[in-house]
Design a protein around this motif. Sequence first.
Motif, short mmCIF file in Angstrom:
data_model
loop_
_atom_site.label_atom_id
_atom_site.label_comp_id
_atom_site.label_asym_id
_atom_site.label_seq_id
_atom_site.Cartn_x
_atom_site.Cartn_y
_atom_site.Cartn_z
N GLU A 46 29.46 45.05 51.36
CA GLU A 46 30.14 46.10 52.18
C GLU A 46 31.23 47.32 52.04
OE1 GLU A 46 35.64 44.84 52.64
OE2 GLU A 46 34.03 43.73 52.21
N ILE A 47 30.45 47.82 50.34
CA ILE A 47 30.87 49.18 49.91
C ILE A 47 30.39 50.43 50.55
CG2 ILE A 47 31.66 50.69 48.34
CD1 ILE A 47 33.09 47.72 47.07
N GLY A 48 28.94 49.49 50.63
CA GLY A 48 28.28 50.32 50.53
C GLY A 48 26.42 50.10 50.49
N ALA A 49 25.37 51.07 51.53
CA ALA A 49 24.31 51.08 50.60
C ALA A 49 23.58 51.00 49.56
CB ALA A 49 23.53 51.26 52.27
N ASN A 50 24.68 52.24 49.00
CA ASN A 50 23.95 52.69 47.10
C ASN A 50 25.08 51.89 46.32
OD1 ASN A 50 26.14 53.80 48.63
ND2 ASN A 50 26.37 54.68 47.16
N VAL A 51 25.26 50.18 46.83
CA VAL A 51 26.43 49.50 45.70
C VAL A 51 25.57 48.23 45.28
CG1 VAL A 51 28.00 48.59 44.88
CG2 VAL A 51 27.80 50.77 46.00
N ARG A 52 25.64 47.67 43.92
CA ARG A 52 24.98 46.55 43.81
C ARG A 52 25.56 45.91 43.10
NH1 ARG A 52 21.28 45.17 39.43
NH2 ARG A 52 21.03 47.37 38.89
N GLY A 53 25.81 44.40 43.56
CA GLY A 53 26.16 43.15 43.02
C GLY A 53 25.97 42.80 41.68
N ILE A 54 26.82 42.27 40.55
CA ILE A 54 26.07 41.15 39.29
C ILE A 54 27.58 40.64 39.04
CG2 ILE A 54 25.65 41.78 37.05
CD1 ILE A 54 24.48 44.27 38.00
N ALA A 55 27.09 39.19 39.05
CA ALA A 55 28.13 38.26 38.43
C ALA A 55 27.97 37.95 36.72
CB ALA A 55 27.19 37.13 39.17
N LEU A 56 28.94 38.08 36.86
CA LEU A 56 29.59 37.99 35.16
C LEU A 56 30.82 37.90 35.19
CD1 LEU A 56 29.16 39.04 32.23
CD2 LEU A 56 29.98 41.26 33.24
N ASP A 57 30.82 36.66 34.78
CA ASP A 57 32.82 36.61 34.12
C ASP A 57 32.92 37.46 32.33
OD1 ASP A 57 35.46 35.84 33.47
OD2 ASP A 57 34.61 33.92 33.86
N VAL A 58 33.51 38.62 32.54
CA VAL A 58 34.08 38.95 31.60
C VAL A 58 35.06 38.28 30.25
CG1 VAL A 58 35.00 41.47 30.54
CG2 VAL A 58 34.41 40.66 32.34
N ALA A 59 35.43 36.59 30.71
CA ALA A 59 35.92 35.79 29.73
C ALA A 59 35.20 35.19 29.04
CB ALA A 59 36.74 34.84 30.20
N GLU A 60 33.65 35.16 29.78
CA GLU A 60 32.03 34.63 28.97
C GLU A 60 32.17 35.75 28.34
OE1 GLU A 60 31.30 31.89 31.44
OE2 GLU A 60 32.68 30.67 31.87
N PRO A 61 32.19 36.15 27.38
CA PRO A 61 31.41 37.42 27.27
C PRO A 61 29.48 37.49 26.09
CG PRO A 61 32.96 37.17 25.61
CD PRO A 61 32.83 36.45 26.22
#
Length: 232
Positions: A46-61
């Motif tokens: 949705e943000i743009g073609a030059n954006v990548r999404g990664i799954a990460l829960d920072v509460a599980e460092p």
Amino acid sequence: MSKTSVVVIGGTGGIGFAIAKHYADRGANVVITGRDAKRTAGVAAEIGANVRGIALDVAEPETAEKALADIGHVDHLALVAVERDYNSAREYDIARARRIVTMKLIGYTEVAHTLYPRMGAGASAVLFGGLASERPYPGSTSITTVNGAVSSLIRTLAVELAPVRFNALHPGIISDSPAWKDKKEAIVNIEKRTPGGRLATTEDVVGAVEFLFANRGVNGINLVIDGGWLLT
């Protein structure tokens, strides 16, 4: 010339989303993270073609190193991930407290530790705290504690992970944020008492992030952005 690379930890909504969109719209390569892989990928698209999404829960460092393994050079890092948490000292929930403390202190530090080798002399990071550290409210025990700790965390990161610059941003009430945008009567009443007659907006916060990212004379500081709300 290579494109600017920006990583937004917690970029699927609110201020994190706004930061990611700001830089994507200006041609930067952007990585966002979120807890849910499918949702994060959808928001990135949705943000743009030059954006990548990664799954990460920072509460599980413990999962951060693997999740961020294929990120290349990083110019700017925004650590925005947070969860709304109600936890009072009178009715204390240890599990909730452990999660928010782990997320904002251990998780933020682990992400910085992981990405530091990919950040050069001109790189910078912004950690998000908040003004609950200065103005606690009923149920803010955990949030007040971790936001206060972020103020100190940036100083040790600036020293230990030099020459990368680390600063913190502490928003007050952000009038158009998801938490406040529908509370129009409350906002009007607060703004009547606020110097200048307005609170900070999401756009103001993004502008502050841009300043902290870009200004090489700024390192190890805590920047408040609240429209003067703390003076009321």
